[in-house]
Design a protein around this motif. Structure first.
Motif, mmCIF file in Angstrom:
data_model
loop_
_atom_site.group_PDB
_atom_site.id
_atom_site.type_symbol
_atom_site.label_atom_id
_atom_site.label_comp_id
_atom_site.label_asym_id
_atom_site.label_seq_id
_atom_site.Cartn_x
_atom_site.Cartn_y
_atom_site.Cartn_z
ATOM 1 N N ASN A 8 -1.960 -2.301 -5.633
ATOM 2 C CA ASN A 8 -0.606 -1.942 -5.246
ATOM 3 C C ASN A 8 0.415 -3.056 -5.517
ATOM 4 O OD1 ASN A 8 0.575 0.330 -4.503
ATOM 5 N ND2 ASN A 8 0.078 0.202 -2.315
ATOM 6 N N GLU A 20 6.046 -1.836 -10.222
ATOM 7 C CA GLU A 20 5.704 -1.258 -8.922
ATOM 8 C C GLU A 20 4.369 -0.538 -9.009
ATOM 9 O OE1 GLU A 20 8.880 1.379 -7.953
ATOM 10 O OE2 GLU A 20 8.349 2.814 -9.513
ATOM 11 N N ARG A 21 3.673 -0.550 -7.892
ATOM 12 C CA ARG A 21 2.422 0.201 -7.713
ATOM 13 C C ARG A 21 1.441 0.031 -8.865
ATOM 14 N NH1 ARG A 21 4.240 6.039 -5.871
ATOM 15 N NH2 ARG A 21 5.589 5.844 -7.677
ATOM 16 N N THR A 56 5.717 -9.650 -5.172
ATOM 17 C CA THR A 56 6.419 -9.422 -3.914
ATOM 18 C C THR A 56 5.674 -8.399 -3.057
ATOM 19 O OG1 THR A 56 7.852 -7.954 -5.187
ATOM 20 C CG2 THR A 56 8.727 -10.113 -4.629
ATOM 21 N N GLU A 57 4.807 -7.606 -3.700
ATOM 22 C CA GLU A 57 3.978 -6.678 -2.928
ATOM 23 C C GLU A 57 2.563 -6.675 -3.483
ATOM 24 O OE1 GLU A 57 6.230 -2.829 -3.090
ATOM 25 O OE2 GLU A 57 7.787 -4.376 -3.159
#
Lengths: 253, 273
Positions: A8, A20-21, A56-57
């Protein structure tokens, strides 16, 4: 065994979402080619794998452990440019990693028998990439193709778990490119490394890769293009035993 | 007719074009000098070349009546020593500050703006402070040169370090080097030839500070001598001294250039990367 795992993973700069993702499980020994249009986040993807940027994620693991926060010898990298040190001869460039890791933290170099052993090891590597004759020349006196082969030898000297390639042959003419492809493929087959190569050259990706990832935006907001980032839109295993052109696979969801 | 900007002079013409203005200057000088000397053989303002030669020869070969020194060589030696010490000290300080500031962001955060401010201080304006702090001896003169050239060189090197491709610093880390080893094996060797270049560019300023310091507080040296002789309108000594200093400055520049090429054969050949 999985060498590299992305869970993720996302990357945003302020309001701009670049990636993202991203979910990925890469088996050990995979040659993974990453393609995508300009601005699709290929470079950012590579910088994340190098720890030049922190996601960041999400999280990234390498060989089961969290990815170190800073670049280190467990990962090697070859860039399109500036991959070798201009002030060192070809041989010294290959010795660089060996000397720094074998030497003490203060001197970062070796002496005597150990130094001679490292030099022999470096010469073998130069031979493996066909640069024996250029051992004492500076990179400035080498052609683009020779510099990239030197960069490969320099990086492989430390036998990194993960080899990262950032458009390594993007600046080479077709003949040199083909020779470099053959060399890289031979080295990869011989050493069984895990490779992630970022490229914008589709044919290169399918020639070399055993798995090809395509980075692209899944969602698009025409009024604010920065709202959504790129993700892995295609994940194509390449069957090496099949004749060329046989790879036609459905997109993953 | 070809356009002016496309016309390339060939070798003989190139030489002639270089020599013409030099010859014109010499002839003009000779003409005025001869005219003045014809009117007044004692004239000191535009001495004949033979007079200058005699004076220089006397300074270089006859011991001074008071001190017994060969003044020309004494002046040259003392001045070059001050220049070397001052530039050496300044360059060494600048190398440390510039590399630290350029490579290590934490050091740069305090050094970078500080250097920018210090570089704005006119060095000659702090000469009185140096004379008070270090006395009128050698130290004040050396310090003036060092302080005069260091900020310029430091800022130059800081910029050069920052120009090193980011890729190289990442690469060094993937090859097992930390901050210290990257500094020692990647940054420093690539910055040294740039240091030589920066020193070369700062030599003009260094001469300026040297002569200024010698003019104000000294008892020997090339700058001291010409300012001393000004009182006697001794153009027959001042002019050859100026020519000698010009020659020395040119030679230093040339020597540094040659040294740079010899020591760092890879430098300047990086274009093909």
């Amino acid at each position: 065994m999985s060498a590299l795992t992305l869970k993720n993973v996302g990357m945003r700069y302020g309001d701009t979402v670049v990636l993202e993702r991203l979910n990925l499980i890469l088996d050990s020994g995979t040659f993974c080619a990453v393609v995508g249009a300009s601005g699709a986040g290929k470079s950012t993807f590579l910088k994340l794998l190098l720890s030049e940027l922190q996601p960041t994620e999400g999280s990234i693991t390498l060989g089961g452990r969290p990815l170190p926060q800073e670049p280190g010898p467990e990962r090697g990298v070859v860039y399109q440019r500036y991959s070798v040190f201009p002030h060192l001869t070809a041989l010294e460039n290959v010795c660089f990693g060996l000397e720094r890791t074998e030497g003490s933290a203060l001197f970062g170099r070796t002496w005597g028998a150990k130094r001679r052993a490292l030099r022999t090891e470096a010469r073998d590597l130069l031979e493996a990439v066909g640069l024996t004759a250029a051992a004492d020349r500076f990179p400035g006196a080498l052609s683009g193709g020779m510099q990239q082969r030197l960069a490969l030898a320099q990086t492989l000297a430390l036998k990194p778990e993960l080899l990262l390639l950032d458009e390594p042959f993007g600046a080479l003419d077709p003949g040199n490119k083909q020779a470099a492809h053959a060399l890289l493929q031979a080295l990869w087959a011989e050493r069984g490394m895990t490779v992630v190569m970022v490229t914008h050259d589709l044919s290169e990706a399918f020639t070399l890769g055993t798995r090809v990832l395509v980075l692209d935006k899944v969602r698009e907001d025409p009024h604010s293009p920065e709202r959504f980032g790129a993700s892995i839109t295609y994940d194509l295993p390449v069957d090496r035993s099949a004749p060329p052109g046989a790879a036609s696979l459905p997109p993953v969801s | 007719m070809r356009r002016l900007l496309n016309l390339q002079p060939r070798r003989p013409l190139r030489l002639a074009l270089f020599l013409a203005p030099v010859a014109a200057m010499l002839v003009t000088y000779l003409a005025f000098s001869d005219a003045r000397l014809a009117e007044n053989p004692q004239d000191r303002l535009l001495p004949a070349f033979s007079t200058m030669g005699d004076t220089l020869l006397r300074m270089a070969t006859e011991p001074d009546r008071r001190s017994g020194d060969l003044l020309f060589w004494l002046d040259t030696g003392v001045s070059l020593q001050r220049l070397a010490l001052g530039v050496g000290l300044g360059a060494l300080t600048a190398l440390m500050l510039g590399v630290a500031s350029g490579l290590i962001p934490l050091a740069g955060a305090s050094l970078s703006p500080l250097l920018a401010i210090i570089a704005m201080v006119p060095p000659l304006a702090i000469l009185p402070i140096l004379l008070i702090a270090f006395g009128v001896g050698e130290l004040a003169k050396v310090m003036l040169i060092a302080i005069g050239v260091a900020p310029f060189i430091a800022r130059e090197l800081e910029g050069r370090v920052r120009e090193l491709p980011r890729e190289q610093l990442i690469k060094a880390q993937t090859l097992g080097a930390g901050t210290w080893l990257t500094l020692w094996y990647v940054v420093l060797p690539q910055i040294l030839p740039r240091l030589f270049d920066a020193v070369r560019l700062s030599l003009g300023a260094a001469w300026l500070f040297l002569i200024a310091a010698e003019a104000i507080a000294s008892t020997e040296g090339l700058g001291y001598r010409i300012f001393l002789m000004r009182r006697y309108l001794a153009m027959d000594l001042i002019l050859p001294y100026v020519a000698w200093m010009t020659g020395l400055a040119w030679f230093l520049d040339y020597a540094l250039r040659v040294l740079n090429r010899r020591l760092f054969p890879w430098y300047g050949a990086e274009a093909g990367r």
